[in-house]
Write a protein that holds these residues in place. Structure first.
Motif, PDB file in Angstrom:
ATOM      1  N   ILE A 153       0.880  -1.342   0.149  1.00 23.12           N
ATOM      2  CA  ILE A 153       0.102   0.076   0.196  1.00 23.12           C
ATOM      3  C   ILE A 153       0.838   1.361  -0.126  1.00 23.12           C
ATOM      4  O   ILE A 153       1.993   1.524   0.708  1.00 23.12           O
ATOM      5  CB  ILE A 153      -1.051  -0.016   1.108  1.00 23.12           C
ATOM      6  N   ILE A 154       0.254   2.223  -0.714  1.00 27.15           N
ATOM      7  CA  ILE A 154       1.064   3.571  -0.710  1.00 27.15           C
ATOM      8  C   ILE A 154       0.267   4.723  -0.280  1.00 27.15           C
ATOM      9  O   ILE A 154      -1.008   4.639  -1.090  1.00 27.15           O
ATOM     10  CB  ILE A 154       1.884   3.882  -1.941  1.00 27.15           C
ATOM     11  N   LEU A 155       0.243   5.512   0.459  1.00 25.17           N
ATOM     12  CA  LEU A 155      -0.469   6.581   0.907  1.00 25.17           C
ATOM     13  C   LEU A 155       0.197   7.732   0.353  1.00 25.17           C
ATOM     14  O   LEU A 155       1.206   8.357   1.017  1.00 25.17           O
ATOM     15  CB  LEU A 155      -0.775   6.484   2.374  1.00 25.17           C
ATOM     16  N   PHE A 206     -10.305   8.372  -3.103  1.00 31.21           N
ATOM     17  CA  PHE A 206     -11.561   8.641  -2.226  1.00 31.21           C
ATOM     18  C   PHE A 206     -11.768  10.190  -2.086  1.00 31.21           C
ATOM     19  O   PHE A 206     -11.234  10.918  -2.877  1.00 31.21           O
ATOM     20  CB  PHE A 206     -10.824   8.133  -0.840  1.00 31.21           C
ATOM     21  N   LYS A 207     -12.912  10.356  -1.395  1.00 27.16           N
ATOM     22  CA  LYS A 207     -13.543  11.608  -1.437  1.00 27.16           C
ATOM     23  C   LYS A 207     -13.161  12.360  -0.367  1.00 27.16           C
ATOM     24  O   LYS A 207     -12.394  13.302  -0.379  1.00 27.16           O
ATOM     25  CB  LYS A 207     -15.127  11.771  -1.602  1.00 27.16           C
ATOM     26  N   GLU A 208     -13.721  12.231   0.857  1.00 27.35           N
ATOM     27  CA  GLU A 208     -13.508  12.986   1.986  1.00 27.35           C
ATOM     28  C   GLU A 208     -12.854  12.068   3.108  1.00 27.35           C
ATOM     29  O   GLU A 208     -12.025  12.761   3.590  1.00 27.35           O
ATOM     30  CB  GLU A 208     -14.874  13.412   2.762  1.00 27.35           C
ATOM     31  N   THR A 209     -13.121  10.924   3.490  1.00 28.03           N
ATOM     32  CA  THR A 209     -12.302  10.116   4.335  1.00 28.03           C
ATOM     33  C   THR A 209     -12.213   8.862   3.865  1.00 28.03           C
ATOM     34  O   THR A 209     -13.163   8.298   3.041  1.00 28.03           O
ATOM     35  CB  THR A 209     -12.962  10.066   5.693  1.00 28.03           C
ATOM     36  N   TYR A 210     -11.330   8.066   4.315  1.00 26.27           N
ATOM     37  CA  TYR A 210     -11.054   6.330   3.742  1.00 26.27           C
ATOM     38  C   TYR A 210     -10.282   5.897   4.865  1.00 26.27           C
ATOM     39  O   TYR A 210      -9.426   6.377   5.122  1.00 26.27           O
ATOM     40  CB  TYR A 210     -10.563   6.431   2.530  1.00 26.27           C
ATOM     41  N   GLU A 211     -10.717   4.494   5.386  1.00 32.59           N
ATOM     42  CA  GLU A 211     -10.162   3.695   6.198  1.00 32.59           C
ATOM     43  C   GLU A 211      -9.384   2.736   5.248  1.00 32.59           C
ATOM     44  O   GLU A 211     -10.052   1.916   4.699  1.00 32.59           O
ATOM     45  CB  GLU A 211     -11.130   3.112   7.132  1.00 32.59           C
ATOM     46  N   VAL A 212      -8.157   2.880   5.555  1.00 30.68           N
ATOM     47  CA  VAL A 212      -7.424   1.788   4.431  1.00 30.68           C
ATOM     48  C   VAL A 212      -7.129   0.536   5.284  1.00 30.68           C
ATOM     49  O   VAL A 212      -7.434  -0.457   4.607  1.00 30.68           O
ATOM     50  CB  VAL A 212      -5.882   2.451   4.475  1.00 30.68           C
ATOM     51  N   LEU A 213      -7.015   0.638   6.802  1.00 29.28           N
ATOM     52  CA  LEU A 213      -6.954  -0.595   7.545  1.00 29.28           C
ATOM     53  C   LEU A 213      -7.734  -0.251   8.864  1.00 29.28           C
ATOM     54  O   LEU A 213      -7.572   0.902   9.276  1.00 29.28           O
ATOM     55  CB  LEU A 213      -5.561  -1.079   7.673  1.00 29.28           C
TER      56      LEU A 213
END
Length: 280
Positions: free
Chosen positions: A106-108, A173-180
């Motif tokens: 994963i890359i953020l 993603f738009k506003e928020t995103y839970e990756v894990l």
């Protein structure tokens, strides 16, 4: 390479290169006699800004925050203008940890300016290829759209060499995103329209990566924003909100650009209570 262990979360700072940018631009309208007391400046009025990706080993995944400045991506003029004295050495950094670029899951990406995104691709003959072929790359939808269709201001930092080869790996993603579980991205805007920050929760510990809303520890004052910010008032609002909340939670602030600190904690008086310093 410096490391921080927080519960089961391991963070290692890889060697991603370094830039030296104009101090006045990096501190906006703040007078030099003020900001130069907080952060060292050279005779060219430049401050050192690392571009070192953070490798997270957590929940069975190998995750990068940001990608470095790349290697062999800049012209001599660009290296001179951006004060680049050292390029990325990600392959060697990972080898020291018995890892390879193929191991990254994963890359953020907080945003896609060249000093964050150039490491996503690497030269391959007269083309470019993905540096991390097996990774899912997360970035805000607004940022991804501007990356591919930059405006007259942003075209100097959004380069097709940094996105064409990785577009099949990108998830927006738009506003928020839970990756894990416990690992979240939040769209803030400010520095760029699509800028995002990252928060991590590991047990009772809270960590936050403010990215270029607070590129160094010297930018903790909400009013100290960059001349590079596209929407400075948005930056100020986001800094007030997120820094205040994080300090109240005794958070670790983790940095990509800071030349002195890799991570630190502040108390309510903004005195440093814990720190991980960069080795010279």
């Amino acid at each position: 390479m410096e490391q921080l262990q927080v519960g089961t979360l391991s963070i290692t700072w890889l060697r991603g290169g370094v830039t030296h940018m104009d101090g006045g631009a990096m501190f906006g309208v703040v007078p030099k006699p003020l900001w130069s007391k907080k952060y060292p400046v050279n005779e060219k009025n430049q401050i050192e800004l690392r571009t070192d990706p953070l490798l997270l080993q957590w929940q069975g995944k190998k995750i990068l925050i940001e990608s470095g400045i790349g290697k062999g991506k800049l012209t001599e003029k660009q290296r001179r203008n951006y004060g680049v004295e050292e390029e990325s050495d990600i392959h060697a950094s990972l080898e020291e940890l018995s890892l390879s670029v193929e191991d990254i899951d994963i890359i953020l990406m907080t945003h896609l300016h060249f000093d964050h995104a150039s490491g996503l691709t690497e030269p391959d003959g007269n083309k470019h290829k993905s540096t991390f072929p097996n990774a899912v790359i997360y970035v805000s939808e607004v940022e991804w759209n501007e990356m591919r269709e930059p405006n007259i201001r942003s075209k100097n930092t959004y380069w097709k060499e940094n996105w064409e080869a990785i577009q099949h790996q990108v998830q927006t993603f738009k506003e928020t995103y839970e990756v894990l579980p416990g690992l979240n991205l939040y769209h803030t805007g400010g520095h760029s329209d699509g800028h995002a920050i990252i928060t991590l929760e590991e047990g009772d510990e809270y960590l936050i990566h403010m990215a270029d809303l607070m590129p160094t520890h010297a930018h903790k004052n909400p009013l100290w924003v960059l001349a590079y910010d596209d929407y400075p008032m948005t930056s100020i609002y986001a800094k007030e909100k997120w820094i205040t909340d994080a300090v109240s939670q005794d958070a670790w602030f983790i940095f990509y650009h800071d030349a002195r600190y890799r991570a630190l904690k502040w108390n309510d008086s903004f005195e440093i209570t814990h720190e991980v310093k960069r080795n010279s």
